[in-house]
Motif scaffolding. Structure first.
Motif, PDB file in Angstrom:
ATOM      1  N   GLY A 169      -4.409   4.733   7.764  1.00 30.91           N
ATOM      2  CA  GLY A 169      -3.845   3.641   6.933  1.00 30.91           C
ATOM      3  C   GLY A 169      -4.418   2.475   6.489  1.00 30.91           C
TER       4      GLY A 169
ATOM      5  N   TYR B 174       0.224   9.597   1.678  1.00 33.05           N
ATOM      6  CA  TYR B 174      -0.069   8.026   2.496  1.00 33.05           C
ATOM      7  C   TYR B 174      -0.991   8.546   4.331  1.00 33.05           C
ATOM      8  CZ  TYR B 174       0.646   4.140   5.206  1.00 33.05           C
ATOM      9  OH  TYR B 174       0.246   2.818   5.807  1.00 33.05           O
ATOM     10  N   GLU B 175      -0.785   9.637   3.567  1.00 35.33           N
ATOM     11  CA  GLU B 175      -1.109  11.211   5.026  1.00 35.33           C
ATOM     12  C   GLU B 175      -2.372  11.462   4.836  1.00 35.33           C
ATOM     13  OE1 GLU B 175      -0.241  10.503   8.235  1.00 35.33           O
ATOM     14  OE2 GLU B 175       1.471   9.748   8.045  1.00 35.33           O
TER      15      GLU B 175
ATOM     16  N   LEU C 182      -5.540   7.994   2.990  1.00 35.36           N
ATOM     17  CA  LEU C 182      -5.750   7.487   3.810  1.00 35.36           C
ATOM     18  C   LEU C 182      -6.158   8.349   5.071  1.00 35.36           C
ATOM     19  CD1 LEU C 182      -2.383   4.798   3.249  1.00 35.36           C
ATOM     20  CD2 LEU C 182      -4.977   4.269   2.473  1.00 35.36           C
TER      21      LEU C 182
ATOM     22  N   PHE D 271       0.317   4.740  -2.016  1.00 38.92           N
ATOM     23  CA  PHE D 271      -0.166   5.773  -1.575  1.00 38.92           C
ATOM     24  C   PHE D 271       1.382   6.243  -1.491  1.00 38.92           C
ATOM     25  CE2 PHE D 271      -3.749   3.509  -1.677  1.00 38.92           C
ATOM     26  CZ  PHE D 271      -4.601   4.461  -2.005  1.00 38.92           C
ATOM     27  N   HIS D 272       2.578   6.844  -1.800  1.00 39.73           N
ATOM     28  CA  HIS D 272       2.977   7.339  -1.072  1.00 39.73           C
ATOM     29  C   HIS D 272       3.497   8.444  -0.785  1.00 39.73           C
ATOM     30  CE1 HIS D 272       4.922   8.748  -5.177  1.00 39.73           C
ATOM     31  NE2 HIS D 272       4.443   7.873  -5.261  1.00 39.73           N
TER      32      HIS D 272
ATOM     33  N   ARG E  31       0.800  -0.876   0.174  1.00 37.37           N
ATOM     34  CA  ARG E  31       0.104  -0.596  -0.366  1.00 37.37           C
ATOM     35  C   ARG E  31       0.826   1.113   0.495  1.00 37.37           C
ATOM     36  NH1 ARG E  31      -5.287  -0.370   3.578  1.00 37.37           N
ATOM     37  NH2 ARG E  31      -5.642  -1.290   1.643  1.00 37.37           N
ATOM     38  N   GLU E  32       2.150   1.325   0.813  1.00 37.73           N
ATOM     39  CA  GLU E  32       2.504   2.424   0.818  1.00 37.73           C
ATOM     40  C   GLU E  32       3.334   3.379  -0.670  1.00 37.73           C
ATOM     41  OE1 GLU E  32       5.074  -1.126   2.373  1.00 37.73           O
ATOM     42  OE2 GLU E  32       3.240  -0.819   2.841  1.00 37.73           O
TER      43      GLU E  32
END
Length: 392
Positions: free
Chosen positions: A319, A312-313, A316, A307-308, A303-304
């Protein structure tokens, strides 16, 4: 396309490009060879459209199938019955192809049950669970019942214990039997029927589940074709299944020659369906809008990598994927968006995490135009801050 073997590393870019192709999200010519540009084909390619919010599922399907509208999805679901609304992966409501329901129910009912999340006084014995599932199947044969009507039927067929108000609900307490509603769906005892006014109804899908081993093997192969390379842990997370069970399942399928191992960047050993080792040579390109709980955003692992960085923050929720509609740029989450409808007017606000150049801005405008056609409305695009929270 390039072919990868067990001794070769598959890069994230290659895996991501193939996943996009196979869900008709890349715009490439290769996509047409893997996912049919129609309602049922689109749902099959993504392995079910998350339908807790039905309008989001309609958009997930339509954005993968040029020319398809929300009305087409509703027609497939309620008139043609080529789609079924029922409980799918993770016990959540999904749209699934009717022609694949035997596989889905066979596989989902074969997943070992985890420990009960309910207090001891609220739990059901194994015999009670079986009695409720049988009662649901019996009550819905040839019928379309609201949840209150179904509850009366289940309690009448099993006993007063099924009606004990022991389950915390939104504005009160639900009867005991409701804790296995999703299990009844997984067993093929129920699916959703058309709404009766504002009330949902349930009915029988009329499907006999495929035998568990055959069904789980088929589902793993389908999953790996859609989202491989993947590990048993990835599969367990997607399905909400025990990791040990998933690991043993993959071992058995590898031993039978149905899946094969490759080395996947950042993951080490991972798996693809046997013989399915061709990947695009080019990196993903293009701009896409995906709605709430879109299957691609939920299932793509690691997932990271999807959503890099700042995504990601921003995109999501602790998470968890799906709570925000996302903007994809060149195959990575690069922003969030929100729509607000008033009559035919659809106000679309897109918040890129980095400024878009002229070409990508034009591509975004085309995506919004396509969204308007899919939703049968008139879209108005604003590029700016999305001020609402997740799942708003």
């Amino acid at each position: 396309m390039t072919t990868r073997s067990r001794s070769t590393t598959v890069s994230w870019s290659e895996a991501n490009a193939r996943r996009l192709d196979r869900q008709s999200l890349s715009g490439s010519a290769a996509a047409a060879g893997h996912a049919a540009h129609d309602v049922t084909g689109g749902v099959a390619a993504m392995l079910g459209a998350h339908a807790q919010v039905l309008s989001a599922a309609e958009l997930s399907v339509a954005l993968r199938a040029p020319g398809v509208t929300r009305t087409d999805v509703r027609t497939a679901l309620w008139t043609d019955r080529t789609l079924v609304k029922t409980f799918g992966p993770r016990g959540t409501v999904h749209l699934l192809p009717a022609g694949e329901l035997a596989m889905w129910t066979g596989a989902l009912s074969a997943v070992p049950a985890g420990s009960s999340p309910f207090p001891k006084a609220a739990r059901m014995t194994p015999d009670q669970v079986e009695a409720v599932v049988a009662a649901v199947a019996d009550a819905l044969a040839g019928a379309e019942l609201t949840i209150d009507e179904l509850s009366d039927e289940v309690i009448g067929r099993t006993g007063p214990w099924a009606g004990d108000l022991v389950m915390p609900a939104f504005q009160g307490m639900w009867p005991r039997w409701r804790q296995v509603l999703h299990l009844a769906g997984h067993r093929g005892a129920l699916c959703y029927g058309p709404n009766r006014g504002r009330k949902a109804t349930y009915t029988s899908p009329g499907t006999v589940p495929m035998p568990g081993p055959e069904a789980t093997a088929a589902l793993v192969r389908r999953y790996l074709r859609a989202y491989g390379p993947a590990t048993p842990v990835h599969f367990a997370q997607w399905l909400s299944a025990p990791r040990g069970w998933a690991g043993r399942l993959f071992e058995d399928l590898a031993g039978a020659g149905e899946i094969e191992e490759v080395t996947f960047e950042d993951c080490g050993a991972a798996w693809v369906a046997a013989g399915d080792t061709r990947f695009p040579s080019g990196a993903p390109r293009g701009v896409r809008l995906l709605p709430y709980f879109d299957a691609f955003a939920i299932a793509s692992r690691p997932r990271e990598r999807l959503f890099h960085g700042a995504a990601y923050e921003r995109a999501l929720a602790g998470g968890q994927a799906g709570n925000f509609p996302v903007l994809l740029v060149d195959g990575a989450v690069a922003g969030v968006w929100h729509q607000r409808r008033s009559g035919k007017r659809i106000a679309v606000t897109v918040e890129p995490l980095q400024p878009l150049d002229a070409g990508r801005t034009r591509a975004l405008e085309e995506q919004v135009e396509g969204l308007g056609k899919a939703l049968e409305g008139t879209p108005e695009l604003t590029v700016g801050k999305v001020t609402v929270g997740g799942h708003a």
